[in-house]
Write an enzyme that holds these catalytic residues in place. Structure first.
Site, PDB file in Angstrom:
ATOM      1  N   ASP A   9       0.821  -1.219   0.000  1.00 16.33           N
ATOM      2  CA  ASP A   9       0.000   0.000   0.000  1.00 16.33           C
ATOM      3  C   ASP A   9       0.852   1.265   0.000  1.00 16.33           C
ATOM      4  O   ASP A   9       1.970   1.276   0.517  1.00 16.33           O
ATOM      5  CB  ASP A   9      -0.916  -0.012   1.240  1.00 16.33           C
ATOM      6  CG  ASP A   9      -2.062   0.975   1.087  1.00 16.33           C
ATOM      7  OD1 ASP A   9      -2.360   1.396  -0.046  1.00 16.33           O
ATOM      8  OD2 ASP A   9      -2.667   1.325   2.123  1.00 16.33           O
ATOM      9  N   ASN A  58     -10.861  -2.972  -5.221  1.00 16.39           N
ATOM     10  CA  ASN A  58     -10.182  -1.991  -6.082  1.00 16.39           C
ATOM     11  C   ASN A  58     -10.984  -1.633  -7.341  1.00 16.39           C
ATOM     12  O   ASN A  58     -10.687  -0.640  -8.008  1.00 16.39           O
ATOM     13  CB  ASN A  58      -8.768  -2.467  -6.455  1.00 16.39           C
ATOM     14  CG  ASN A  58      -7.778  -2.357  -5.309  1.00 16.39           C
ATOM     15  OD1 ASN A  58      -6.856  -3.159  -5.174  1.00 16.39           O
ATOM     16  ND2 ASN A  58      -7.942  -1.346  -4.450  1.00 16.39           N
TER      17      ASN A  58
HETATM   18  C1  IPE Z   1      -5.382  -2.848  -0.359  1.00 10.45           C
HETATM   19  O1  IPE Z   1      -5.036  -1.519  -0.478  1.00 10.45           O
HETATM   20  C2  IPE Z   1      -5.335  -3.531  -1.691  1.00 10.45           C
HETATM   21  C3  IPE Z   1      -4.027  -3.747  -2.260  1.00 10.45           C
HETATM   22  C4  IPE Z   1      -2.885  -3.349  -1.786  1.00 10.45           C
HETATM   23  C5  IPE Z   1      -4.018  -4.505  -3.492  1.00 10.45           C
HETATM   24  P1  IPE Z   1      -6.129  -0.385  -0.684  1.00 10.45           P
HETATM   25  O2  IPE Z   1      -5.408   0.907  -0.634  1.00 10.45           O
HETATM   26  O3  IPE Z   1      -6.931  -0.670  -1.899  1.00 10.45           O
HETATM   27  O4  IPE Z   1      -7.065  -0.593   0.578  1.00 10.45           O
HETATM   28  P2  IPE Z   1      -7.880   0.459   1.426  1.00 10.45           P
HETATM   29  O5  IPE Z   1      -8.737   1.227   0.460  1.00 10.45           O
HETATM   30  O6  IPE Z   1      -6.876   1.331   2.103  1.00 10.45           O
HETATM   31  O7  IPE Z   1      -8.643  -0.370   2.392  1.00 10.45           O
HETATM   32  C1  IPE Z   2      -1.680   0.239  -3.360  1.00 11.68           C
HETATM   33  O1  IPE Z   2      -1.445   1.583  -3.413  1.00 11.68           O
HETATM   34  C2  IPE Z   2      -1.791  -0.346  -4.721  1.00 11.68           C
HETATM   35  C3  IPE Z   2      -3.066  -1.008  -5.010  1.00 11.68           C
HETATM   36  C4  IPE Z   2      -4.154  -0.923  -4.328  1.00 11.68           C
HETATM   37  C5  IPE Z   2      -3.076  -1.821  -6.189  1.00 11.68           C
HETATM   38  P1  IPE Z   2      -2.629   2.625  -3.387  1.00 11.68           P
HETATM   39  O2  IPE Z   2      -3.012   2.952  -4.792  1.00 11.68           O
HETATM   40  O3  IPE Z   2      -3.736   2.130  -2.540  1.00 11.68           O
HETATM   41  O4  IPE Z   2      -1.926   3.860  -2.721  1.00 11.68           O
HETATM   42  P2  IPE Z   2      -2.572   4.931  -1.737  1.00 11.68           P
HETATM   43  O5  IPE Z   2      -3.192   4.164  -0.609  1.00 11.68           O
HETATM   44  O6  IPE Z   2      -3.591   5.670  -2.544  1.00 11.68           O
HETATM   45  O7  IPE Z   2      -1.435   5.777  -1.316  1.00 11.68           O
HETATM   46 MG    MG Z   3      -4.147   2.375  -0.566  1.00 15.16          MG
END
Ligand code: IPE
Ligand code: IPE
Ligand code: MG
Length: 236
Positions: free
Chosen positions: A15, A63
């Protein structure tokens, strides 16, 4: 790290790609590209220190709630990553893709199968990649398949054990999560390996976004893991 207990199964919620991009005044997509680049050194390191299973969360069932262009670019990036995964064969790792993989076209599905089969002669760590994965979705699918078997007379209701459920999860054959790491400062599991993490140790790492995650962060996490007292409901 000789005297340290190495967790058998490390799971990582990758993340912080979006925040990394923002910090560098780049589009979110660039954050995902940087995040994808961070993966390989972690896989090599975990294999080297004796981790048996490393599972990474690449795309969740939630997602899909992101803007269409971000979803499209994420899936395109994952597709590209898979198409280039043969380079991992020299690291002696096995590969497993898990989740609802029907999101991909046949070319990618065949490619994933081919990679899993060809890498199976390797003897090192298993590298699992969760794509279109949701813990609730996984348990729901297991429940449906078990119910189908009971209805068809293939399975007796009284014979359903925890193991029966485990055998119907995408992660069949995986050990339970020992250490679950989430960088970026969010304190939640976001539907990742919810059954398998029932007794995992959780490490939420602040001040580090996934694209900046390095092998030293694995070492820090393992040191922290070694300070934990895993009692499993008992006393120690
Ligand atoms: C979890 O991260 C999913 C992945 C890393 C693939 P997200 O950023 O999507 O999750 P939330 O929205 O913080 O719960
Ligand atoms: C995690 O990074 C990647 C996926 C969910 C695939 P994010 O896209 O959630 O990054 P933040 O949370 O917005 O910083
Ligand atoms: Mg995220």
């Amino acid at each position: 790290m000789n005297c340290l207990d190495i967790p058998k199964h490390i799971a990582i919620i990758m993340d912080g790609n979006g925040r990394w991009a923002k910090k560098h005044a780049l589009p979110r997509r660039a954050g995902h590209v940087a995040g994808a680049k961070a993966i390989k050194p972690i896989v090599i390191h975990c294999n080297k220190i004796g981790v048996e299973l490393l599972t990474l969360y690449a795309f969740s069932t939630e997602n899909w709630n992101r803007p269409k262009d971000e979803v499209d670019s994420l899936l395109k990036l994952i597709r590209h990553y898979i198409n280039n995964m043969y380079s991992y064969i020299k690291y002696n790792v096995k590969i497993r893709f898990f989740g609802d993989l029907r999101v991909f076209d046949q070319q990618i599905i065949d490619k994933m199968k081919q990679i899993e089969e060809e890498f199976d002669k390797n003897t090192g760590m298993t590298f699992g990649i969760a794509i279109n994965y949701g813990g609730k979705d996984e348990i729901k699918n297991a429940a449906k398949e078990i119910a189908r078997k009971v209805t068809a007379g293939e399975l007796k209701l009284g014979d359903i054990k925890e193991k029966t459920i485990e055998e119907h999860l995408y992660t069949k054959g995986f050990s339970n999560v020992d250490l679950l790491i989430r960088p970026s400062g969010e304190y939640r599991i976001s539907n990742f390996l919810i059954w398998q993490s029932a007794y995992a140790e959780f490490l939420f790492m602040e001040n580090i976004l996934w694209p900046d995650f390095k092998t030293k962060h694995i070492d820090i996490a393992i040191e922290e893991y070694n300070k934990r007292n895993r009692t499993y409901g008992s006393v120690k």
